[in-house]
Motif scaffolding. Sequence first.
Motif, short mmCIF file in Angstrom:
data_model
loop_
_atom_site.label_atom_id
_atom_site.label_comp_id
_atom_site.label_asym_id
_atom_site.label_seq_id
_atom_site.Cartn_x
_atom_site.Cartn_y
_atom_site.Cartn_z
N ASN A 1 27.18 -38.53 17.61
CA ASN A 1 27.59 -39.77 16.97
C ASN A 1 26.83 -39.98 15.66
O ASN A 1 27.41 -40.42 14.65
CB ASN A 1 27.34 -40.95 17.92
N THR B 1 29.18 -40.10 12.39
CA THR B 1 29.34 -41.43 11.81
C THR B 1 28.42 -41.68 10.61
O THR B 1 28.81 -42.38 9.66
CB THR B 1 29.11 -42.53 12.86
N SER C 1 29.17 -39.59 6.31
CA SER C 1 29.43 -40.63 5.30
C SER C 1 28.19 -40.91 4.47
O SER C 1 28.07 -41.98 3.86
CB SER C 1 29.92 -41.91 5.97
N LEU D 1 35.88 -38.50 17.89
CA LEU D 1 35.06 -38.61 16.69
C LEU D 1 35.70 -37.95 15.46
O LEU D 1 35.42 -38.33 14.32
CB LEU D 1 33.68 -37.97 16.93
N LYS E 1 37.24 -39.65 12.24
CA LYS E 1 36.32 -40.26 11.28
C LYS E 1 35.99 -39.32 10.12
O LYS E 1 35.43 -39.75 9.11
CB LYS E 1 35.03 -40.68 11.98
N LEU E 2 36.34 -38.05 10.28
CA LEU E 2 36.04 -37.07 9.24
C LEU E 2 37.19 -36.88 8.26
O LEU E 2 37.06 -36.16 7.27
CB LEU E 2 35.70 -35.71 9.89
N ASN F 1 38.63 -38.63 5.92
CA ASN F 1 38.51 -39.01 4.51
C ASN F 1 37.75 -38.00 3.67
O ASN F 1 37.83 -38.01 2.43
CB ASN F 1 37.82 -40.38 4.39
#
Length: 333
Positions: free
Chosen positions: A276, A280, A284, A315, A318-319, A321
């Motif tokens: 995580n 996360t 970023s 998860l 979330k990657l 972008n």
Amino acid sequence: REYVISQTVPLLVVSAIDDTASNVELTRLYKIRHAVQYIDFEDESSEWLRSNLMRVASSPRCLKFPEGRKFSAYLFQVDPLLVPSVHQAMKAQIPGGSKAVLEAYAEIYYRAWKDVENKSSSEDEDGDSKNEQTIIREHIENQALSDIVYCMIHIAKPSMFRALMKCLQRFHDNNRKPEVEDLLHRLYGPLLWRSLSAANATVRINATYILAEVFPLDQSSHTQTGKQIEKACTCIKELLQDEDSKVREAASFAVAKVLSNSWDALPSSEIRSMLNEVVTRHASDASSPAVRSGALDTVTFLLQTPQSHAVLRPLLPKLGNLIHDRVEKVRLA
């Protein structure tokens, strides 16, 4: 016998270090290797022979041949007085050593320690409290291997760190063997744990890469392995949040290495916590493209581990972008 040895050994040593030496000369030298133990290295008259034996141990040409590597490993086992000399002769060649030379050194260090370890263990069973082989093994550990470990943790140049790491690779690759696991615990022990929180960022980086190799750094006889795993995981999670971006990048690599090798041994809570953090926060991390790229490399590497799929599935979105990241290295990752 002493006269024959004093004449024959120097002759074969000179032949072995000659520029035209082949495997034939090294094989001859290796076959009479036991004669070296009859030489008194405390006597000044043996200085010339000692110097040329060190040339054999450090010569890239001699290291090309199996008998040359075996003979160099044997030199570690002859006399405690020779251990630091052989080590220093080899260590001096590490900075400019090719991959083949460093791999040869890795074989020599491992073979030397393993042979002495086997001999000392068998002699200990016979009742000797402190036999010669045990003393030589301690010299190899304390004056050779420990020196490499100390230098590896504190070295500032990444290329030198990788070269030193290569010299201990055989030990790291065999860290599931009880005797090697105990050795690594003795070598790294408190030094590695202190280094993971050192003030110097380079030391923390080096220590992080090492922890990834020797995780969880426990004794084979230790029955409470869970506590050691918890300690190591706590260190990695702290390093993932380090103020230095290069330390965070190294910690991301450690997550990939540790989870791929020890997934089944880790508590699911620790696995999820580390992943995580990588997905996360690292993915970023606006301050460092290398950290973002490292996060993607970690996830990509772990996808080769089937057990990771269930944890990574929620998860991965979330990657998404990162395909539009302004840095090409991140987009390609």
